[in-house]
Design a protein around this motif. Structure first.
Motif, PDB file in Angstrom:
ATOM      1  N   LEU A  66      -2.426 -11.273 -20.629  1.00 35.40           N
ATOM      2  CA  LEU A  66      -2.325 -10.256 -19.501  1.00 35.40           C
ATOM      3  C   LEU A  66      -3.858  -9.683 -19.806  1.00 35.40           C
ATOM      4  O   LEU A  66      -4.549  -9.243 -18.950  1.00 35.40           O
ATOM      5  N   TRP A  67      -3.094  -9.163 -20.465  1.00 33.19           N
ATOM      6  CA  TRP A  67      -4.675  -7.843 -21.182  1.00 33.19           C
ATOM      7  C   TRP A  67      -6.128  -8.079 -21.106  1.00 33.19           C
ATOM      8  O   TRP A  67      -7.146  -7.380 -20.476  1.00 33.19           O
ATOM      9  N   GLU A  68      -5.889  -9.394 -22.280  1.00 32.75           N
ATOM     10  CA  GLU A  68      -7.567  -9.920 -22.153  1.00 32.75           C
ATOM     11  C   GLU A  68      -8.184 -10.201 -20.382  1.00 32.75           C
ATOM     12  O   GLU A  68      -9.236 -10.022 -20.448  1.00 32.75           O
ATOM     13  N   THR A  69      -7.093 -10.884 -19.506  1.00 33.02           N
ATOM     14  CA  THR A  69      -7.899 -10.906 -17.843  1.00 33.02           C
ATOM     15  C   THR A  69      -8.162  -9.685 -17.258  1.00 33.02           C
ATOM     16  O   THR A  69      -9.157  -9.975 -17.059  1.00 33.02           O
ATOM     17  N   MET A  70      -6.689  -8.364 -17.692  1.00 32.62           N
ATOM     18  CA  MET A  70      -7.145  -7.591 -17.068  1.00 32.62           C
ATOM     19  C   MET A  70      -8.488  -7.238 -17.399  1.00 32.62           C
ATOM     20  O   MET A  70     -10.011  -7.106 -16.404  1.00 32.62           O
ATOM     21  N   PRO A  91       3.956 -10.765 -12.626  1.00 32.32           N
ATOM     22  CA  PRO A  91       4.824 -10.630 -12.256  1.00 32.32           C
ATOM     23  C   PRO A  91       5.068  -9.410 -12.481  1.00 32.32           C
ATOM     24  O   PRO A  91       4.692  -8.755 -13.488  1.00 32.32           O
ATOM     25  N   THR A  92       5.594  -8.576 -11.581  1.00 32.55           N
ATOM     26  CA  THR A  92       6.097  -7.423 -11.967  1.00 32.55           C
ATOM     27  C   THR A  92       6.814  -7.152 -13.197  1.00 32.55           C
ATOM     28  O   THR A  92       7.654  -7.491 -13.668  1.00 32.55           O
ATOM     29  N   GLY A  93       6.680  -6.690 -13.075  1.00 30.13           N
ATOM     30  CA  GLY A  93       7.339  -5.502 -15.203  1.00 30.13           C
ATOM     31  C   GLY A  93       6.364  -5.520 -16.102  1.00 30.13           C
ATOM     32  O   GLY A  93       6.838  -6.502 -17.354  1.00 30.13           O
ATOM     33  N   ALA A 114      -9.657  -0.285  -8.797  1.00 26.95           N
ATOM     34  CA  ALA A 114      -8.119  -1.087  -8.652  1.00 26.95           C
ATOM     35  C   ALA A 114      -7.169  -0.665  -7.919  1.00 26.95           C
ATOM     36  O   ALA A 114      -6.627   0.267  -7.481  1.00 26.95           O
ATOM     37  N   TYR A 115      -6.435  -1.592  -7.000  1.00 35.17           N
ATOM     38  CA  TYR A 115      -5.353  -1.485  -5.981  1.00 35.17           C
ATOM     39  C   TYR A 115      -4.451  -2.211  -6.053  1.00 35.17           C
ATOM     40  O   TYR A 115      -3.978  -3.634  -6.016  1.00 35.17           O
ATOM     41  N   PHE A 116      -3.452  -1.522  -6.057  1.00 34.80           N
ATOM     42  CA  PHE A 116      -1.924  -1.877  -6.465  1.00 34.80           C
ATOM     43  C   PHE A 116      -1.375  -1.824  -5.248  1.00 34.80           C
ATOM     44  O   PHE A 116      -0.970  -0.858  -4.771  1.00 34.80           O
ATOM     45  N   SER A 117      -0.503  -3.209  -5.063  1.00 34.75           N
ATOM     46  CA  SER A 117       0.777  -3.355  -4.009  1.00 34.75           C
ATOM     47  C   SER A 117       1.463  -4.586  -4.837  1.00 34.75           C
ATOM     48  O   SER A 117       1.002  -5.502  -5.068  1.00 34.75           O
ATOM     49  N   ASP A 118       2.775  -4.471  -4.543  1.00 31.15           N
ATOM     50  CA  ASP A 118       3.662  -5.832  -3.888  1.00 31.15           C
ATOM     51  C   ASP A 118       3.470  -6.538  -2.640  1.00 31.15           C
ATOM     52  O   ASP A 118       4.124  -7.271  -3.125  1.00 31.15           O
ATOM     53  N   ARG A 119       3.139  -6.241  -1.843  1.00 32.78           N
ATOM     54  CA  ARG A 119       3.816  -6.183  -0.237  1.00 32.78           C
ATOM     55  C   ARG A 119       1.917  -6.537   0.484  1.00 32.78           C
ATOM     56  O   ARG A 119       2.144  -7.382   0.836  1.00 32.78           O
ATOM     57  N   GLU A 120       1.106  -5.788   0.177  1.00 33.34           N
ATOM     58  CA  GLU A 120      -0.258  -5.696   1.419  1.00 33.34           C
ATOM     59  C   GLU A 120      -1.149  -6.361   0.366  1.00 33.34           C
ATOM     60  O   GLU A 120      -1.308  -6.015  -1.079  1.00 33.34           O
ATOM     61  N   GLN A 121      -2.685  -6.519   1.278  1.00 33.93           N
ATOM     62  CA  GLN A 121      -3.259  -6.509   0.741  1.00 33.93           C
ATOM     63  C   GLN A 121      -4.582  -5.562   1.226  1.00 33.93           C
ATOM     64  O   GLN A 121      -4.059  -4.679   2.213  1.00 33.93           O
ATOM     65  N   PRO A 122      -5.504  -5.089   0.710  1.00 33.83           N
ATOM     66  CA  PRO A 122      -6.046  -3.829   1.006  1.00 33.83           C
ATOM     67  C   PRO A 122      -7.575  -4.123   2.459  1.00 33.83           C
ATOM     68  O   PRO A 122      -8.085  -5.381   2.202  1.00 33.83           O
ATOM     69  N   ARG A 123      -7.155  -3.622   3.481  1.00 33.30           N
ATOM     70  CA  ARG A 123      -7.791  -3.992   4.287  1.00 33.30           C
ATOM     71  C   ARG A 123      -9.350  -4.266   4.545  1.00 33.30           C
ATOM     72  O   ARG A 123      -9.643  -5.010   5.320  1.00 33.30           O
ATOM     73  N   SER A 124     -10.375  -3.467   3.422  1.00 37.07           N
ATOM     74  CA  SER A 124     -11.017  -3.618   3.342  1.00 37.07           C
ATOM     75  C   SER A 124     -11.878  -4.748   1.983  1.00 37.07           C
ATOM     76  O   SER A 124     -13.170  -4.727   2.332  1.00 37.07           O
ATOM     77  N   GLY A 125     -10.881  -5.194   1.917  1.00 38.36           N
ATOM     78  CA  GLY A 125     -11.037  -6.643   1.096  1.00 38.36           C
ATOM     79  C   GLY A 125     -11.080  -8.036   1.413  1.00 38.36           C
ATOM     80  O   GLY A 125      -9.698  -7.751   2.306  1.00 38.36           O
ATOM     81  N   ARG A 126     -11.085  -8.663   0.460  1.00 38.94           N
ATOM     82  CA  ARG A 126     -10.226 -10.058   0.300  1.00 38.94           C
ATOM     83  C   ARG A 126      -9.379 -10.180  -0.312  1.00 38.94           C
ATOM     84  O   ARG A 126      -9.724  -9.945  -1.892  1.00 38.94           O
ATOM     85  N   ARG A 138       0.662 -11.732  -1.021  1.00 38.89           N
ATOM     86  CA  ARG A 138       1.468 -10.120  -1.608  1.00 38.89           C
ATOM     87  C   ARG A 138       2.234 -10.198  -2.189  1.00 38.89           C
ATOM     88  O   ARG A 138       3.022  -9.899  -1.935  1.00 38.89           O
ATOM     89  N   VAL A 139       1.971 -10.833  -3.793  1.00 38.76           N
ATOM     90  CA  VAL A 139       2.555 -10.940  -4.904  1.00 38.76           C
ATOM     91  C   VAL A 139       2.076 -10.091  -5.606  1.00 38.76           C
ATOM     92  O   VAL A 139       1.680 -10.188  -6.653  1.00 38.76           O
ATOM     93  N   SER A 140       2.988  -8.399  -5.781  1.00 36.84           N
ATOM     94  CA  SER A 140       2.639  -8.075  -7.371  1.00 36.84           C
ATOM     95  C   SER A 140       0.813  -8.412  -7.130  1.00 36.84           C
ATOM     96  O   SER A 140       0.480  -8.457  -8.860  1.00 36.84           O
ATOM     97  N   VAL A 141      -0.097  -7.072  -6.712  1.00 39.47           N
ATOM     98  CA  VAL A 141      -1.403  -7.839  -6.694  1.00 39.47           C
ATOM     99  C   VAL A 141      -1.983  -6.732  -7.481  1.00 39.47           C
ATOM    100  O   VAL A 141      -1.693  -5.331  -7.356  1.00 39.47           O
ATOM    101  N   LEU A 142      -3.086  -6.964  -7.681  1.00 36.62           N
ATOM    102  CA  LEU A 142      -3.472  -5.911  -8.720  1.00 36.62           C
ATOM    103  C   LEU A 142      -5.557  -6.166  -8.174  1.00 36.62           C
ATOM    104  O   LEU A 142      -5.160  -7.405  -9.119  1.00 36.62           O
TER     105      LEU A 142
END
Length: 202
Positions: A36-40, A65-67, A177-189, A193-197
């Motif tokens: 995961l962190w290599e990908t990040m 995934p969350t956690g 870096a934009y963290f969200s479990d539900r939504e997407q940043p409006r200024s991007g694509r 909507r799942v655990s997004v970074l």
């Protein structure tokens, strides 16, 4: 930042926080995929390079995934980048980081985590309850704000509020870096909507 140093440090930092380093297997072993962190680290590095070259402004979305440690990974990367900014001052272009999270409490926690990992006061949370001076936040390598502050500032991309988020004493913040479990940043694509970074140009 050398990606290798981040990947090597990630398991140690995560083990201190969570007590589990299983996600950080050596991806050079036959039949294994990147951790995961290599990908990040790869996504962050690519975003910074793209931002410097003004090559690609699209959101780059990770959906672990969350956690799974994405928050700790982003904090460690930010802390290591801030340290690198100081160690290479005058020799390499400094990289400022903008972290965007949902709640004020989360913003405070992220800034505290980055500072603890860096061993210095390199990050600040800026929100309605923080008491931080809007004109002073530019001296911090890492700025942490809430989704609402990000969206409000993005409404006027040419305005002072947006400029304060994406500019700092080192120039343009090269990683968002934009963290969200539900939504997407409006200024991007983005993706689901799942655990997004999402790492994006500032």
């Amino acid at each position: 930042m050398a990606l290798l140093s981040f990947v090597e440090s990630a398991p140690r930092a995560y083990r201190l926080k969570v007590g589990n380093a299983d996600l950080f297997r050596n991806s050079t072993e036959p039949g294994t995929s990147p951790s995961l962190w290599e990908t990040m680290g790869n996504v962050f590095e690519r975003s910074i390079i793209d931002n410097i070259s003004e090559h690609d402004a699209r959101w780059k979305v990770l959906q672990p995934p969350t956690g799974s440690g994405k928050t700790q990974g982003a904090c460690l990367y930010s802390a290591m980048q801030a340290k690198r900014n100081r160690d290479t001052q005058g020799n390499l272009k400094p990289v400022g980081v903008l972290l965007v999270t949902r709640l004020i409490k989360q913003a405070d926690d992220l800034a505290a985590q980055v500072n603890a990992m860096a061993g210095a006061n390199v990050a600040v949370a800026h929100h309605s309850k923080s008491g931080t001076d809007a004109d002073d936040i530019g001296r911090y390598d890492v700025l942490v704000v809430t989704h609402q502050a990000f969206v409000n500032a993005a409404e006027t991309l040419a305005g002072a509020a947006w400029s304060r988020l994406v500019q700092w004493n080192g120039g343009h913040r090269l990683l968002t870096a934009y963290f969200s479990d539900r939504e997407q940043p409006r200024s991007g694509r983005g993706g689901d909507r799942v655990s997004v970074l999402a790492a994006r140009q500032g």
